[in-house]
Design a protein around this motif. Structure first.
Motif, PDB file in Angstrom:
ATOM      1  N   ILE A 127      -4.416  43.349  36.719  1.00 28.13           N
ATOM      2  CA  ILE A 127      -4.462  44.382  35.682  1.00 28.13           C
ATOM      3  C   ILE A 127      -3.156  45.170  35.681  1.00 28.13           C
ATOM      4  CG2 ILE A 127      -5.855  45.954  37.156  1.00 28.13           C
ATOM      5  CD1 ILE A 127      -7.139  46.538  34.179  1.00 28.13           C
ATOM      6  N   GLY A 128      -2.462  45.104  34.581  1.00 26.53           N
ATOM      7  CA  GLY A 128      -1.152  45.746  34.482  1.00 26.53           C
ATOM      8  C   GLY A 128      -1.284  47.258  34.627  1.00 26.53           C
ATOM      9  N   GLY A 129      -0.281  47.846  35.295  1.00 25.30           N
ATOM     10  CA  GLY A 129      -0.279  49.298  35.403  1.00 25.30           C
ATOM     11  C   GLY A 129      -0.178  49.950  34.036  1.00 25.30           C
ATOM     12  N   GLN A 148      14.648  48.971  48.318  1.00 22.04           N
ATOM     13  CA  GLN A 148      14.028  50.306  48.366  1.00 22.04           C
ATOM     14  C   GLN A 148      13.173  50.557  47.118  1.00 22.04           C
ATOM     15  OE1 GLN A 148      17.749  52.435  48.824  1.00 22.04           O
ATOM     16  NE2 GLN A 148      17.360  52.812  50.998  1.00 22.04           N
ATOM     17  N   LEU A 149      13.689  50.141  45.955  1.00 18.81           N
ATOM     18  CA  LEU A 149      12.939  50.359  44.711  1.00 18.81           C
ATOM     19  C   LEU A 149      11.652  49.532  44.716  1.00 18.81           C
ATOM     20  CD1 LEU A 149      15.848  50.368  42.068  1.00 18.81           C
ATOM     21  CD2 LEU A 149      15.019  52.242  43.495  1.00 18.81           C
ATOM     22  N   ASP A 150      11.732  48.308  45.234  1.00 19.19           N
ATOM     23  CA  ASP A 150      10.538  47.457  45.326  1.00 19.19           C
ATOM     24  C   ASP A 150       9.484  48.087  46.239  1.00 19.19           C
ATOM     25  OD1 ASP A 150      11.468  45.568  43.587  1.00 19.19           O
ATOM     26  OD2 ASP A 150      11.887  44.030  45.096  1.00 19.19           O
ATOM     27  N   GLY A 155      -2.868  46.067  45.579  1.00 21.05           N
ATOM     28  CA  GLY A 155      -1.672  46.182  44.744  1.00 21.05           C
ATOM     29  C   GLY A 155      -0.711  45.070  45.127  1.00 21.05           C
ATOM     30  N   GLY A 156       0.567  45.406  45.281  1.00 18.22           N
ATOM     31  CA  GLY A 156       1.572  44.396  45.618  1.00 18.22           C
ATOM     32  C   GLY A 156       1.573  44.083  47.101  1.00 18.22           C
ATOM     33  N   THR A 157       2.434  43.140  47.480  1.00 21.89           N
ATOM     34  CA  THR A 157       2.468  42.716  48.885  1.00 21.89           C
ATOM     35  C   THR A 157       3.851  42.917  49.515  1.00 21.89           C
ATOM     36  OG1 THR A 157       2.900  40.463  48.130  1.00 21.89           O
ATOM     37  CG2 THR A 157       0.607  41.017  48.717  1.00 21.89           C
ATOM     38  N   ALA A 193       2.214  37.536  40.133  1.00 21.79           N
ATOM     39  CA  ALA A 193       2.392  36.459  41.114  1.00 21.79           C
ATOM     40  C   ALA A 193       1.439  36.650  42.290  1.00 21.79           C
ATOM     41  CB  ALA A 193       3.845  36.413  41.596  1.00 21.79           C
ATOM     42  N   VAL A 194       1.297  37.899  42.733  1.00 25.09           N
ATOM     43  CA  VAL A 194       0.365  38.171  43.841  1.00 25.09           C
ATOM     44  C   VAL A 194      -1.047  37.715  43.453  1.00 25.09           C
ATOM     45  CG1 VAL A 194      -0.751  40.019  45.176  1.00 25.09           C
ATOM     46  CG2 VAL A 194       1.723  40.065  44.824  1.00 25.09           C
ATOM     47  N   ALA A 195      -1.439  37.975  42.215  1.00 25.73           N
ATOM     48  CA  ALA A 195      -2.797  37.583  41.771  1.00 25.73           C
ATOM     49  C   ALA A 195      -2.992  36.066  41.885  1.00 25.73           C
ATOM     50  CB  ALA A 195      -3.034  38.051  40.340  1.00 25.73           C
ATOM     51  N   ALA A 229       3.403  52.366  44.390  1.00 27.27           N
ATOM     52  CA  ALA A 229       2.748  52.761  43.128  1.00 27.27           C
ATOM     53  C   ALA A 229       1.574  51.825  42.809  1.00 27.27           C
ATOM     54  CB  ALA A 229       3.774  52.747  41.993  1.00 27.27           C
ATOM     55  N   THR A 230       1.743  50.532  43.056  1.00 27.67           N
ATOM     56  CA  THR A 230       0.646  49.585  42.774  1.00 27.67           C
ATOM     57  C   THR A 230      -0.557  49.894  43.668  1.00 27.67           C
ATOM     58  OG1 THR A 230       1.388  47.880  44.359  1.00 27.67           O
ATOM     59  CG2 THR A 230       2.261  47.731  42.118  1.00 27.67           C
ATOM     60  N   ARG A 231      -0.281  50.278  44.907  1.00 22.53           N
ATOM     61  CA  ARG A 231      -1.385  50.586  45.842  1.00 22.53           C
ATOM     62  C   ARG A 231      -2.083  51.889  45.463  1.00 22.53           C
ATOM     63  NH1 ARG A 231       1.837  48.253  51.136  1.00 22.53           N
ATOM     64  NH2 ARG A 231       1.399  46.079  50.625  1.00 22.53           N
TER      65      ARG A 231
END
Ligand code: UTP
Length: 229
Positions: free
Chosen positions: A11-13, A68-70, A115-117, A125-127, A76-78
């Motif tokens: 689900i997109g943010g 750092q940005l990633d 969220g992300g990994t 991609a994580v999904a 934010a995803t978490r």
């Protein structure tokens, strides 16, 4: 026991927190997911949306590097995963941080939210990685772009929605987009994994909960069904 489908929802943010009646939408989304989880085994991967973009742009202005940005994007995803968890009545104090953790925690009737990994990935991609690990039947991409079109519908009013396509065709589209460094309809890495593991991808307008539920349950829906079989 009758085997039930396993489904991973990406689900997109930008769907979850566009700043448009978000709590109302997230409450209805949670209600629908709880109902759907009685029929399919569900894991949900949340995107970063405007929170991720805020940290990325402000961090960039401060001289932050991509790594750092990633890392902030993943944060934010978490956060978004926890927000959905609040609505599901089961907020994880610590969100699963790996694909394996989510797949191991997944079981019928339980909705695992993450969220992300790691840096360099996207939540789409994580999904697909979670789907591969769980042996899931499909990934449902709940997105702000409700389908794949013959052309960009924002600039070409006669662009038509493509209701069904093969994964090979989606691959051609996203690899071409990738070269032109435009944002993809789906992460090329996710397409590659889906093709290898024969995972179908359903692209649907995430704000349309009726269509999103149909896609999750494997019923015909308005959007684009990407067939990997
Ligand atoms: P998303 O993949 O959710 O990006 O992650 P997005 O394109 O903004 O998607 P929407 O708007 O939510 O639909 C946000 C950012 O978090 C980092 C990346 O920097 C990504 O751009 N991220 C996310 C990672 O580094 N690794 C991950 O596994 C996930």
């Amino acid at each position: 026991m009758v085997p039930i489908d396993k489904v991973v929802v990406s689900i997109g943010g930008s769907v979850l927190i566009p700043g448009n009646n978000d709590s109302d939408y997230i409450a209805r989304l949670a209600e629908m997911l709880i109902s759907a989880s009685k029929e399919v085994q569900l894991a949900v991967v949340c995107g970063g949306g405007k929170t991720a973009r805020y940290y990325a742009s402000t961090g960039r202005e401060l001289g932050g590097d991509t790594y750092q940005l990633d890392i902030m994007g993943i944060g934010a995803t978490r956060l978004n995963a926890q927000l959905l968890g609040v609505a599901l009545g089961d907020m994880p104090v610590r969100v699963p941080e790996t694909v394996e953790e989510t797949a191991n925690a997944s079981k019928p009737g339980k909705i695992v939210v993450m969220g992300g990994t790691e840096p360099g990935h996207t939540t789409d991609a994580v999904a697909t990685m979670v789907a591969r690990e769980m042996g899931a039947d499909r990934v449902v991409n709940a997105t702000a772009v409700d389908a794949v079109y013959t052309d960009d519908p924002r600039t070409n009013p006669s662009a038509e929605r493509i209701p069904e396509m093969t994964i090979a065709r989606l691959g051609e589209i996203v690899y071409k987009e990738h070269d032109a460094s435009r944002s993809s309809v789906f992460d090329p890495l996710g397409v590659k994994i889906a093709e290898e593991c024969r995972i179908d991808i359903s692209m649907v307008d995430g704000r349309d909960l009726i269509e999103l539920e149909k896609a999750i349950l494997g019923k015909p829906f308005n959007g684009t069904f990407v067939n990997s079989h």
